[in-house]
Each structure stands twice: as structure tokens, then as C-alpha cells.
Design a protein around this motif. Structure first.
Motif, PDB file in Angstrom:
ATOM      1  N   PHE A 144      66.808  34.710 -30.077  1.00 21.68           N
ATOM      2  CA  PHE A 144      67.621  33.483 -30.091  1.00 21.68           C
ATOM      3  C   PHE A 144      67.654  32.884 -31.495  1.00 21.68           C
ATOM      4  O   PHE A 144      68.708  32.511 -31.999  1.00 21.68           O
ATOM      5  N   PHE A 145      66.485  32.820 -32.121  1.00 23.71           N
ATOM      6  CA  PHE A 145      66.410  32.225 -33.452  1.00 23.71           C
ATOM      7  C   PHE A 145      67.187  33.064 -34.472  1.00 23.71           C
ATOM      8  O   PHE A 145      67.900  32.523 -35.319  1.00 23.71           O
ATOM      9  N   ARG A 146      67.071  34.362 -34.391  1.00 28.27           N
ATOM     10  CA  ARG A 146      67.810  35.226 -35.326  1.00 28.27           C
ATOM     11  C   ARG A 146      69.324  35.053 -35.149  1.00 28.27           C
ATOM     12  O   ARG A 146      70.073  35.080 -36.126  1.00 28.27           O
ATOM     13  N   ARG A 147      69.769  34.855 -33.898  1.00 27.61           N
ATOM     14  CA  ARG A 147      71.195  34.595 -33.675  1.00 27.61           C
ATOM     15  C   ARG A 147      71.604  33.258 -34.301  1.00 27.61           C
ATOM     16  O   ARG A 147      72.710  33.127 -34.821  1.00 27.61           O
ATOM     17  N   LEU A 148      70.718  32.257 -34.236  1.00 25.07           N
ATOM     18  CA  LEU A 148      71.012  30.979 -34.898  1.00 25.07           C
ATOM     19  C   LEU A 148      71.209  31.181 -36.400  1.00 25.07           C
ATOM     20  O   LEU A 148      72.112  30.596 -36.999  1.00 25.07           O
ATOM     21  N   LEU A 149      70.363  32.006 -36.981  1.00 21.81           N
ATOM     22  CA  LEU A 149      70.442  32.227 -38.430  1.00 21.81           C
ATOM     23  C   LEU A 149      71.688  33.007 -38.842  1.00 21.81           C
ATOM     24  O   LEU A 149      72.074  32.968 -40.012  1.00 21.81           O
ATOM     25  N   THR A 150      72.304  33.713 -37.927  1.00 21.01           N
ATOM     26  CA  THR A 150      73.518  34.464 -38.265  1.00 21.01           C
ATOM     27  C   THR A 150      74.779  33.628 -38.113  1.00 21.01           C
ATOM     28  O   THR A 150      75.861  34.087 -38.477  1.00 21.01           O
ATOM     29  N   CYS A 151      74.643  32.416 -37.605  1.00 11.30           N
ATOM     30  CA  CYS A 151      75.810  31.544 -37.431  1.00 11.30           C
ATOM     31  C   CYS A 151      76.406  31.189 -38.792  1.00 11.30           C
ATOM     32  O   CYS A 151      75.686  30.774 -39.695  1.00 11.30           O
ATOM     33  N   CYS A 152      77.704  31.360 -38.897  1.00 13.92           N
ATOM     34  CA  CYS A 152      78.390  31.005 -40.143  1.00 13.92           C
ATOM     35  C   CYS A 152      79.004  29.621 -40.079  1.00 13.92           C
ATOM     36  O   CYS A 152      79.093  28.935 -41.088  1.00 13.92           O
ATOM     37  N   LYS A 207      75.586  17.930 -39.638  1.00 14.74           N
ATOM     38  CA  LYS A 207      76.569  17.207 -40.449  1.00 14.74           C
ATOM     39  C   LYS A 207      76.719  17.838 -41.841  1.00 14.74           C
ATOM     40  O   LYS A 207      77.803  17.822 -42.413  1.00 14.74           O
ATOM     41  N   LYS A 208      75.640  18.401 -42.388  1.00 15.40           N
ATOM     42  CA  LYS A 208      75.662  18.977 -43.737  1.00 15.40           C
ATOM     43  C   LYS A 208      75.910  20.486 -43.728  1.00 15.40           C
ATOM     44  O   LYS A 208      75.872  21.126 -44.778  1.00 15.40           O
ATOM     45  N   TRP A 209      76.141  21.065 -42.566  1.00 13.18           N
ATOM     46  CA  TRP A 209      76.209  22.517 -42.422  1.00 13.18           C
ATOM     47  C   TRP A 209      77.212  23.158 -43.385  1.00 13.18           C
ATOM     48  O   TRP A 209      76.907  24.166 -44.029  1.00 13.18           O
ATOM     49  N   ASP A 210      78.416  22.624 -43.473  1.00 10.99           N
ATOM     50  CA  ASP A 210      79.461  23.253 -44.280  1.00 10.99           C
ATOM     51  C   ASP A 210      79.103  23.357 -45.749  1.00 10.99           C
ATOM     52  O   ASP A 210      79.480  24.316 -46.415  1.00 10.99           O
ATOM     53  N   THR A 211      78.379  22.387 -46.253  1.00 19.22           N
ATOM     54  CA  THR A 211      78.071  22.387 -47.686  1.00 19.22           C
ATOM     55  C   THR A 211      76.685  22.937 -48.004  1.00 19.22           C
ATOM     56  O   THR A 211      76.412  23.246 -49.161  1.00 19.22           O
ATOM     57  N   ASP A 212      75.829  23.070 -47.002  1.00 15.97           N
ATOM     58  CA  ASP A 212      74.431  23.397 -47.298  1.00 15.97           C
ATOM     59  C   ASP A 212      73.786  24.328 -46.271  1.00 15.97           C
ATOM     60  O   ASP A 212      72.575  24.303 -46.093  1.00 15.97           O
ATOM     61  N   HIS A 213      74.583  25.166 -45.589  1.00 13.54           N
ATOM     62  CA  HIS A 213      74.014  25.949 -44.481  1.00 13.54           C
ATOM     63  C   HIS A 213      72.950  26.957 -44.925  1.00 13.54           C
ATOM     64  O   HIS A 213      72.016  27.219 -44.170  1.00 13.54           O
ATOM     65  N   ASP A 214      73.049  27.493 -46.131  1.00 13.32           N
ATOM     66  CA  ASP A 214      72.013  28.446 -46.573  1.00 13.32           C
ATOM     67  C   ASP A 214      70.655  27.764 -46.696  1.00 13.32           C
ATOM     68  O   ASP A 214      69.639  28.290 -46.236  1.00 13.32           O
ATOM     69  N   ARG A 215      70.623  26.593 -47.299  1.00 19.84           N
ATOM     70  CA  ARG A 215      69.361  25.861 -47.445  1.00 19.84           C
ATOM     71  C   ARG A 215      68.826  25.408 -46.084  1.00 19.84           C
ATOM     72  O   ARG A 215      67.620  25.469 -45.825  1.00 19.84           O
ATOM     73  N   ILE A 216      69.725  24.991 -45.197  1.00 17.11           N
ATOM     74  CA  ILE A 216      69.306  24.572 -43.856  1.00 17.11           C
ATOM     75  C   ILE A 216      68.680  25.754 -43.115  1.00 17.11           C
ATOM     76  O   ILE A 216      67.612  25.629 -42.515  1.00 17.11           O
ATOM     77  N   LYS A 217      69.316  26.908 -43.179  1.00 18.45           N
ATOM     78  CA  LYS A 217      68.769  28.106 -42.533  1.00 18.45           C
ATOM     79  C   LYS A 217      67.402  28.466 -43.120  1.00 18.45           C
ATOM     80  O   LYS A 217      66.487  28.863 -42.390  1.00 18.45           O
ATOM     81  N   GLN A 218      67.250  28.341 -44.435  1.00 15.53           N
ATOM     82  CA  GLN A 218      65.967  28.643 -45.074  1.00 15.53           C
ATOM     83  C   GLN A 218      64.876  27.682 -44.618  1.00 15.53           C
ATOM     84  O   GLN A 218      63.738  28.087 -44.375  1.00 15.53           O
ATOM     85  N   ARG A 219      65.210  26.402 -44.477  1.00 14.26           N
ATOM     86  CA  ARG A 219      64.226  25.421 -43.977  1.00 14.26           C
ATOM     87  C   ARG A 219      63.846  25.740 -42.535  1.00 14.26           C
ATOM     88  O   ARG A 219      62.676  25.661 -42.173  1.00 14.26           O
ATOM     89  N   TRP A 220      64.830  26.093 -41.718  1.00 13.29           N
ATOM     90  CA  TRP A 220      64.531  26.469 -40.328  1.00 13.29           C
ATOM     91  C   TRP A 220      63.636  27.699 -40.292  1.00 13.29           C
ATOM     92  O   TRP A 220      62.662  27.748 -39.556  1.00 13.29           O
ATOM     93  N   ALA A 221      63.970  28.694 -41.115  1.00 14.84           N
ATOM     94  CA  ALA A 221      63.190  29.937 -41.152  1.00 14.84           C
ATOM     95  C   ALA A 221      61.765  29.674 -41.621  1.00 14.84           C
ATOM     96  O   ALA A 221      60.809  30.254 -41.094  1.00 14.84           O
ATOM     97  N   ALA A 222      61.610  28.801 -42.609  1.00 17.30           N
ATOM     98  CA  ALA A 222      60.268  28.476 -43.105  1.00 17.30           C
ATOM     99  C   ALA A 222      59.409  27.876 -42.000  1.00 17.30           C
ATOM    100  O   ALA A 222      58.211  28.165 -41.906  1.00 17.30           O
ATOM    101  N   LYS A 223      60.002  27.057 -41.159  1.00 16.03           N
ATOM    102  CA  LYS A 223      59.247  26.459 -40.045  1.00 16.03           C
ATOM    103  C   LYS A 223      59.010  27.464 -38.915  1.00 16.03           C
ATOM    104  O   LYS A 223      57.971  27.443 -38.270  1.00 16.03           O
ATOM    105  N   TYR A 224      59.966  28.340 -38.681  1.00 12.60           N
ATOM    106  CA  TYR A 224      59.819  29.316 -37.596  1.00 12.60           C
ATOM    107  C   TYR A 224      58.761  30.369 -37.947  1.00 12.60           C
ATOM    108  O   TYR A 224      57.924  30.709 -37.134  1.00 12.60           O
ATOM    109  N   TRP A 225      58.826  30.888 -39.165  1.00  9.90           N
ATOM    110  CA  TRP A 225      57.892  31.938 -39.569  1.00  9.90           C
ATOM    111  C   TRP A 225      56.748  31.376 -40.414  1.00  9.90           C
ATOM    112  O   TRP A 225      56.217  32.059 -41.283  1.00  9.90           O
ATOM    113  N   GLN A 226      56.344  30.159 -40.130  1.00 14.24           N
ATOM    114  CA  GLN A 226      55.255  29.540 -40.877  1.00 14.24           C
ATOM    115  C   GLN A 226      53.942  30.273 -40.611  1.00 14.24           C
ATOM    116  O   GLN A 226      53.772  30.903 -39.577  1.00 14.24           O
TER     117      GLN A 226
END
Length: 191
Positions: A108-116, A149-168
Motif C-alpha cells: 500500500f505504501f509503495r503504491r502511495l509513493l508511485t502516485c504522480c 495542498k503542496k503536492w503539485d509543487t513539492d511532491h518529491d520532498r513530501i514522498k521523501q519525508r513519508w519514506a523517511a518515517k516509514y522506513w525509519q
């Protein structure tokens, strides 16, 4: 972050958090209907005050958060919590992470990270709320709101923050790592 410097949540999030599951059942039922294209118009009277219903992307974000909140109104207001930390808790509670197998939460989480697009993410938010409700894991609604709200301008950084918390690094390994670094310092001193 001190209480004085803590930012006030957006009006929409304050509204959701003010809803009482016992007293506002009708409103919450209408908000849950926002998760389905067939019944989304039931949520609009409650969302029109907070967003432009004629702007598809904005409406999608508000509907997804409102529907998910109505499913599972438990709020995680701890600092730095995000969607990655929620799915991490779900995976840990399932026990599958301890056995080092790919869990449904990992997929599920990996599918979230593939969202464009933010629309793709928003389609998955109500399902996440159902999973979190089943395991009694709170969701950081304000953090999720700002991320979407910031997805369009910052989705790569948001995904990285999510990943950092998931794979902490789990706390057990963190302590082990600190112990081994203490030992390596002692070994270097002996040389």
C-alpha cells in the motif's frame, strides 16, 4: 516547538476536529459520502465554506480528507507525524515487519509513493482511514492537509519525508547501533 510558536491549524482542520462523533453523526455521514463519485454531492454543503467546489483539485483534497476523517476521526498531533509514520505503525502492528516479509501495508505504501497526482493520492486516503481505524492508529490530519495542498509543487520532498518515517530505523536497532559505535571508539583508542 513551543506552544507559542506552534502554528494554528487551518480553519478546515479545526472544523473537522470540532465535530463530535455522537452529536454530529449526520454531518459525518454526509462527509463519508464524499469518498464516492456517486454520492460526493452530499458532502458539498459542508465543504463549500472551506473550498472552491468548482476547482476540481481543491475539491478533491477537501473531500478526501473530510471523508477519511469522518471514517476515523482520531487525530495524531505529534510533531513530525505524517502519512509514512501512520503506515509504519500499521505495518508494525500487523507483525509482518518483524518477520521481514512484504506486508499489505508495504505494498500500500509503495503504491502511495508511485502516485504522480494529488488525485491519485486522494483516492487512497479513505482506504488508509479504514485501515487506521481497524488498528486504532491516529492520523495527523493537519500534516496530511498541508502535504496534499503542496503536492503539485513539492511532491518529491513530501514522498521523501513519508519514506523517511516509514522506513525509519527501529528503536531496537538504533540502540544497538549506538552500542556498537561506543565499542568502535574504545577499540580505536586501544590501537
Amino acid at each position: 516547538m513551543t506552544e507559542q510558536t506552534k502554528r494554528e491549524p487551518p480553519l478546515f482542520i479545526r472544523y473537522l476536529l470540532s465535530l463530535n462523533p455522537e452529536e454530529d453523526r449526520g454531518i459525518l455521514a454526509a462527509l463519508r459520502k464524499g469518498a464516492s463519485p456517486a454520492t460526493e454531492s452530499y458532502a458539498w454543503p459542508h465543504l463549500g465554506t472551506f473550498c472552491h467546489l468548482d476547482k476540481e483539485q481543491e475539491k478533491t483534497i477537501f473531500q478526501a480528507i473530510a471523508a477519511a476523517y469522518a471514517i476515523h476521526p482520531e487525530n495524531d498531533d505529534t510533531e513530525f507525524a505524517n502519512l509514512g509514520s501512520v503506515v509504519c505503525k500499521l505495518a508494525n502492528l500487523s507483525g509482518e515487519r518483524e518477520n521481514n516479509v512484504c506486508s499489505t501495508f508495504d505494498a500500500f505504501f509503495r503504491r502511495l509513493l508511485t502516485c504522480c497526482t494529488v488525485q491519485e493520492v486522494c483516492e487512497r486516503i479513505p482506504r488508509l482511514a479504514l485501515m487506521a481505524k481497524a488498528k486504532e492508529v491516529p492520523i495527523p490530519w493537519e500534516s496530511l492537509f498541508w502535504d496534499l495542498k503542496k503536492w503539485d509543487t513539492d511532491h518529491d520532498r513530501i514522498k521523501q519525508r513519508w519514506a523517511a518515517k516509514y522506513w525509519q530505523v527501529p528503536e531496537k536497532l538504533e540502540n544497538l547501533s549506538e552500542d556498537s559505535s561506543d565499542n568502535s571508539t574504545e577499540e580505536e583508542e586501544e590501537l
